[in-house]
Motif scaffolding. Structure first.
Motif, short mmCIF file in Angstrom:
data_model
loop_
_atom_site.label_atom_id
_atom_site.label_comp_id
_atom_site.label_asym_id
_atom_site.label_seq_id
_atom_site.Cartn_x
_atom_site.Cartn_y
_atom_site.Cartn_z
N HIS A 209 44.35 44.48 49.91
CA HIS A 209 43.74 44.91 48.64
C HIS A 209 43.75 46.44 48.55
CE1 HIS A 209 39.61 45.56 50.52
NE2 HIS A 209 40.18 44.78 51.39
N GLY A 210 44.92 46.98 48.77
CA GLY A 210 45.08 48.42 48.67
C GLY A 210 45.54 49.00 49.99
N SER A 211 46.14 50.19 49.90
CA SER A 211 46.61 50.90 51.09
C SER A 211 45.62 52.01 51.41
CB SER A 211 48.02 51.44 50.86
OG SER A 211 48.47 52.18 51.96
N GLN A 212 45.83 53.20 50.89
CA GLN A 212 44.86 54.29 51.08
C GLN A 212 43.81 54.27 49.98
OE1 GLN A 212 44.81 56.06 53.96
NE2 GLN A 212 46.44 54.59 54.44
N THR A 213 44.22 54.01 48.74
CA THR A 213 43.26 53.74 47.67
C THR A 213 42.90 52.27 47.78
OG1 THR A 213 44.38 55.35 46.26
CG2 THR A 213 42.85 53.80 45.19
N VAL A 214 41.64 51.98 48.04
CA VAL A 214 41.22 50.59 48.25
C VAL A 214 40.71 49.99 46.94
CG1 VAL A 214 39.74 49.05 49.58
CG2 VAL A 214 40.65 51.13 50.64
N PHE A 215 41.23 48.80 46.63
CA PHE A 215 40.84 48.05 45.44
C PHE A 215 39.80 46.99 45.83
CE2 PHE A 215 44.67 50.08 44.10
CZ PHE A 215 44.56 50.20 42.72
N PRO A 216 39.21 46.31 44.86
CA PRO A 216 38.29 45.22 45.20
C PRO A 216 38.99 44.16 46.06
CG PRO A 216 38.14 45.77 42.86
CD PRO A 216 39.31 46.53 43.40
N ILE A 217 38.23 43.48 46.91
CA ILE A 217 38.81 42.39 47.69
C ILE A 217 39.39 41.36 46.72
CG2 ILE A 217 37.38 42.70 49.74
CD1 ILE A 217 35.61 40.37 48.68
N PRO A 218 40.41 40.58 47.15
CA PRO A 218 41.04 39.62 46.23
C PRO A 218 40.09 38.62 45.59
CG PRO A 218 42.48 40.01 48.08
CD PRO A 218 41.19 40.73 48.39
N LEU A 219 39.06 38.15 46.33
CA LEU A 219 38.11 37.24 45.69
C LEU A 219 37.40 37.94 44.53
CD1 LEU A 219 36.76 34.47 45.64
CD2 LEU A 219 35.06 35.34 47.27
N ALA A 220 37.16 39.23 44.69
CA ALA A 220 36.53 40.00 43.61
C ALA A 220 37.50 40.18 42.45
CB ALA A 220 36.08 41.37 44.13
N TRP A 221 38.72 40.65 42.74
CA TRP A 221 39.61 40.92 41.60
C TRP A 221 40.02 39.63 40.89
CZ3 TRP A 221 43.88 43.81 44.84
CH2 TRP A 221 44.83 42.92 45.36
N SER A 222 39.96 38.49 41.58
CA SER A 222 40.24 37.23 40.88
C SER A 222 39.21 36.98 39.79
CB SER A 222 40.28 36.06 41.87
OG SER A 222 38.98 35.75 42.37
N CYS A 223 37.98 37.49 39.97
CA CYS A 223 36.92 37.29 38.97
C CYS A 223 37.16 38.09 37.69
CB CYS A 223 35.57 37.65 39.57
SG CYS A 223 35.04 36.56 40.90
N SER A 224 38.14 38.99 37.73
CA SER A 224 38.52 39.69 36.50
C SER A 224 39.34 38.79 35.58
CB SER A 224 39.34 40.93 36.83
OG SER A 224 40.65 40.58 37.27
N TRP A 225 40.00 37.79 36.14
CA TRP A 225 40.92 36.92 35.40
C TRP A 225 41.95 37.76 34.64
CZ3 TRP A 225 39.37 31.38 34.13
CH2 TRP A 225 38.32 30.94 34.93
N ASP A 226 42.28 38.91 35.18
CA ASP A 226 43.17 39.87 34.51
C ASP A 226 44.44 40.04 35.34
OD1 ASP A 226 44.44 42.20 33.48
OD2 ASP A 226 42.51 42.93 32.72
N MET A 227 45.48 39.32 34.94
CA MET A 227 46.71 39.30 35.73
C MET A 227 47.42 40.65 35.75
SD MET A 227 46.42 36.32 36.80
CE MET A 227 44.74 35.93 36.34
N GLU A 228 47.38 41.36 34.65
CA GLU A 228 48.06 42.66 34.60
C GLU A 228 47.37 43.68 35.48
OE1 GLU A 228 51.01 43.56 33.32
OE2 GLU A 228 51.20 41.40 33.00
N ALA A 229 46.04 43.65 35.52
CA ALA A 229 45.30 44.59 36.37
C ALA A 229 45.52 44.28 37.84
CB ALA A 229 43.82 44.54 36.03
N ILE A 230 45.58 42.99 38.20
CA ILE A 230 45.84 42.60 39.58
C ILE A 230 47.26 42.99 39.98
CG2 ILE A 230 46.12 40.60 41.10
CD1 ILE A 230 43.83 39.26 39.46
N LYS A 231 48.19 42.76 39.10
CA LYS A 231 49.58 43.15 39.35
C LYS A 231 49.69 44.66 39.57
CE LYS A 231 54.16 42.97 37.13
NZ LYS A 231 54.91 42.44 35.96
N GLU A 232 48.99 45.44 38.75
CA GLU A 232 49.01 46.89 38.90
C GLU A 232 48.40 47.32 40.23
OE1 GLU A 232 47.60 50.95 36.53
OE2 GLU A 232 46.39 49.14 36.36
N ALA A 233 47.31 46.66 40.64
CA ALA A 233 46.69 46.99 41.93
C ALA A 233 47.68 46.78 43.07
CB ALA A 233 45.44 46.15 42.13
#
Length: 849
Positions: A209-233
């Motif tokens: 869930h990210g390299s040096q810039t850390v994104f929300p854990i996948p269980l968290a980002w799944s709660c966005s239901w936002d495929m484009e935002a997850i793809k961008e992450a």
């Protein structure tokens, strides 16, 4: 002493960064380059200009991390003791310090290849055959072996030679965990200049869930239901990781998970196969981009094939025992979607299936994955899982384990050395050399496809590290996804925080903690994670308005902690109670029997609730927790998960109402632990619990609690309200080639604008095998201004009605279906019944046989 400081150390060659802050008491956080190792000091004392901190590190919890620093105006001296490294004297200065790989820019310049063009598949296959003809049997097997970049182990110690020796002798084709770009350059240089045929290495890492810039854990980002935002992450993670030389990602994890005791639920998309499939596809597209030849992409590796999320008791690495129907209808769909998206690699699961370890299963890996699903990419073992075939009791020794893995078409053995036995097995006639050749062809194909065979150093780009790592644009993307990932579970009107609130008590071990990144992250910027305290200050809530008290540690009480917290709560108008799990309580090897808030924090919460002030629970965690007590005693509950580098800003945005929460749960929260596993898409029993029979005895129910979860799949509140009306189907009959439209009118009935995730569920009322009570088959995110209405429509085709049966395979069976639309799996209204009929002569399409 407040601020950022750094110290350069010659032996070992590292840079240490320290961040010191004062919010009530002092905090000391540190990071170490080139190793992405978090250094957390949990006990900090200050005397004059001297600060001392102690703590633990995850790789050696038995030894104490300790630092003592003495500051002057712009410099400091002191020492640090790091477990397994030793005690190091320090001389440092203000600021982040120089970029560690600066000298590498000039050093690597002569090795760069220019004007390298992407090869066609025909050209690649021809080149592979020419190279394969020159390789000895041992050299072929070398391509199938992987080593670690250092002596660090994620499991038991591995008996092996140093990586430098293995690489120079051509005994490995890939390297795991070379997080430092200089180390990648060193090892790749050995491979190209010293190994028998100069074949470059693949460099692998777990970028979850990210390299040096850390994104929300996948269980968290799944709660966005936002495929484009997850793809961008995922695309940003690939961009940052590939700049440091990583080519091959050990992710995404796309296991469906229904048991919150399993720590690895944090790495996946929750309990639903449909949503999990869409997220799996988005992640592959994000990591791999348009082409693997693009040096800003990573090879995506789907893990874990398959059904790892069904481990008995939620205990990691444990037994799995499921039917083929469950395998295909629940656990397989995300893999099918990700393979269709072009994933270049797959990793086996640790569990058994039908009594056979997945790493040795010809049914799972050869027949299902390769032959039925058409996967032509590289199959890599999980860490040590080839040798574990023996430990499971499916092979008598290491040689037989290696034989079974290759016969199941396992191409690469991760880290352990069972494959050293392969040449002997070929010479004994137990294994055909063509099976070795097939594996090596697949490995070499990736090396040509990524451009490594023509430009071995193309991923080593220190100039891009400087440009991209922890950049403002990437931090902004992390912040935006973090906001979308937050789920509001309860709100009795205390949120958003009133701007004119006089004083806010910020209480709990996560009130000012930087442990907000979660498991599976290796950022060198962890010490710059934005805390909740910092997030609130960023909203203009100054120190004079924040009454801060940690109250307790995560798993231990603090002397006088509860008393100090209660005193602060009494002085405040509202309490923010920041509780949860530490990062090491989630992820791999982090299963929990009692998925509750740890006892010291529970006692703190009870004391704060007794004060009687309006209280908001802010949760930091990697799994659903049992929250019935908090549901009864808190005025609001905000599920923030582990949100990454910008966590504090995202949480503060939601708490203050600058962002209206819109996240929806992708995993059900149990009312009691005894319900687990609990999930919305379950089967009816022969004696289902209903409202009319709930007082009867011989019904499928508990004596001491409900069947239903506390918060179901798809649930999440907003600061506004939405009304659903006029739900309808445009027709009640359909045949296989036709489409039915289901629609509903959604109205924002509140006072502010907000986003709603409208969900479509379908129930197959009767079939050749029993079907779930409902299944998600569509959703739509709609943003509405106050008073605004919009009709949301979904298309239903035979694809949404298709499932797998033992008798007929994949089919959509004629019969009756119920269609539901609503705001969660529980809060739905039945639209109408739909009947799927066989074709008549006048109807379009064809009926699947």
């Amino acid at each position: 002493m407040i601020g950022l400081w750094h110290a350069l150390v010659e032996q070992p060659r590292i840079k240490l960064q320290f961040k010191i802050e004062k919010k009530g008491g002092y905090t000391l956080d540190a990071a170490m380059e080139p190793l992405p190792a978090p250094l957390r000091f949990t006990n900090v004392t200050v005397q004059g200009s001297r600060i001392r901190g102690t703590g633990k590190v995850f790789w050696d919890p038995g030894d104490e991390l300790e630092a003592e620093l003495d500051f002057k105006e712009d410099s400091f001296e002191g020492h640090i003791h790091i477990p397994l490294i030793g005690t190091i004297p320090l001389h440092g200065a203000r600021g982040r310090g120089p970029y560690m790989a600066l000298s590498l820019m000039d050093e690597i310049a002569p090795y760069r290849q220019h004007h390298v063009k992407e090869r066609s598949d025909e050209d690649i296959h021809e080149a592979i055959e020419q190279l394969l003809a020159r390789l000895s049997l041992e050299e072929k097997v070398g391509q199938m072996c992987q080593c670690q970049a250092s002596n660090f182990s994620f499991g038991s110690e591995v008996a092996t030679d140093p990586p430098e020796k293995l690489i120079a002798e051509g005994r490995v084709g890939s390297v795991l965990g070379a997080f430092d770009i200089t180390r990648v350059f060193e090892l790749q240089k050995i491979a190209v200049e010293q190994s028998p045929h100069g074949i470059p290495l693949l460099f692998n890492a777990d970028v979850i869930h990210g390299s040096q810039t850390v994104f929300p854990i996948p269980l968290a980002w799944s709660c966005s239901w936002d495929m484009e935002a997850i793809k961008e992450a995922c695309a940003i993670a690939a961009k940052e990781a590939s700049a440091s030389g990583t080519v091959y990602n050990h992710g995404p994890m796309i296991d469906v998970a229904r048991d919150a005791r399993w720590g690895r639920v944090s790495e996946g998309a929750g309990e639903d196969p449909y949503l999990g499939s869409l997220i799996a596809k988005a992640q592959v597209e994000g990591y791999q981009g348009e082409s693997l030849f693009n040096e800003e992409t990573l090879i995506a590796c789907l893990k874990h094939f398959i059904a790892y999320g069904a481990a008995e008791g939620g205990r990691d690495y444990n037994t799995v025992d499921i039917s083929e129907s469950t395998l295909r209808n629940v656990y397989l769909p995300p893999f099918q979607a990700a393979l269709e998206a072009g994933a270049g690699s797959v990793m086996n699961a640790f569990n058994i299936y039908q009594g056979v370890p997945a790493a040795a299963s010809t049914f799972l890996l050869k027949e299902l994955l390769r032959e039925e699903l058409g996967f032509k990419g590289v199959l890599i073992s999980d860490y040590g899982s080839v040798d574990e075939i023996r430990v499971h009791g499916h092979a008598k020794d290491t040689e037989e384990a290696a034989l079974k893995a290759v016969q199941a078409t396992m191409d690469i053995e991760m880290v352990t050395r069972s494959y050293d036995a392969l040449p002997g097995l070929v010479r004994e006639g137990k294994l055909a050399e063509r099976q070795i050749d097939e594996a090596v062809r697949r490995i070499l194909y990736l090396k040509y496809k990524t451009g490594l065979m023509d430009d071995p150093f193309r991923y080593i780009r220190p100039e891009k590290e400087m440009e991209w790592h922890f950049s403002e644009a990437h931090l902004q993307a992390s912040l935006e996804l973090a906001r979308k990932s937050i789920v509001l579970l309860k709100n009795d009107g205390v949120l958003p925080l009133a701007k004119e609130a006089r004083k806010v008590a910020l209480i709990g071990p996560f009130a000012d903690s930087k442990d907000l990144l979660g498991p599976w992250q290796f950022s060198r910027y962890g010490h710059e994670t934005v805390t909740l305290y910092e997030g609130l200050m960023g909203k203009g809530i100054g120190e004079e308005r924040i009454l801060f008290a940690p109250g307790s540690k995560v798993n231990e009480p603090l002397d006088g902690g509860i008393e100090a917290a209660v005193e602060q709560a009494r002085e405040a108008e509202i309490v923010i109670l920041a509780l949860g799990e530490s990062s090491d309580m989630s992820g791999e090897a982090a299963s929990r029997m009692d998925i509750v808030v740890p006892e010291p924090q529970q006692r703190l919460a009870e004391a704060i609730a007794a004060v009687g002030k309006p209280t908001v629970l802010v949760l930091t965690n990697g799994r659903p927790l049992a929250l019935s007590w908090f549901e009864q005693h808190m005025d609001a509950i905000v599920e923030t998960w582990f949100l990454g580098s910008q966590a504090g800003h995202a949480i503060a945005d939601v708490l203050t109402g600058d962002y209206n929460p819109s996240g929806k749960l992708t995993m059900s929260f149990p009312a009691r632990i005894g319900q687990v596993p609990v999930y919305y898409n379950h089967f009816n029993t022969g004696r289902p619990l209903t409202e009319t029979n709930k007082n009867q005895k011989y019904i499928s129910k508990y004596l001491d609690g409900p069947n239903e979860p506390l918060y179901p799949f798809g649930f999440g509140l907003s600061y506004t309200s939405f009304a659903y009306s006029d739900a309808k189907l445009d027709r009640s009959l359909m045949s296989a080639g036709e489409t039915v439209a289901a629609s509903v009118k959604v109205t924002n009935t509140g006072a502010i604008a907000g986003e709603e995730i409208v969900q479509l569920y379908i129930q197959d009322c009767h079939g050749s095998i029993v079907r779930p009570v409902k299944e998600l088959k569509g959703f739509c995110k709609v943003f509405l201004a106050p008073g605004e209405s919009r009709r949301v429509a979904f298309e239903i085709t035979a694809e949404e009605l298709t499932f797998w049966t033992p008798d007929t395979g994949y089919t959509a069976e004629p019969g009756q279906f119920k269609v539901y639309i609503g705001s969660s799996s529980r809060d739905v209204q039945e639209v109408d019944s739909l009947e799927l009929v066989k074709e008549s002569e006048n109807e379009r399409g064809s009926w699947p046989e």
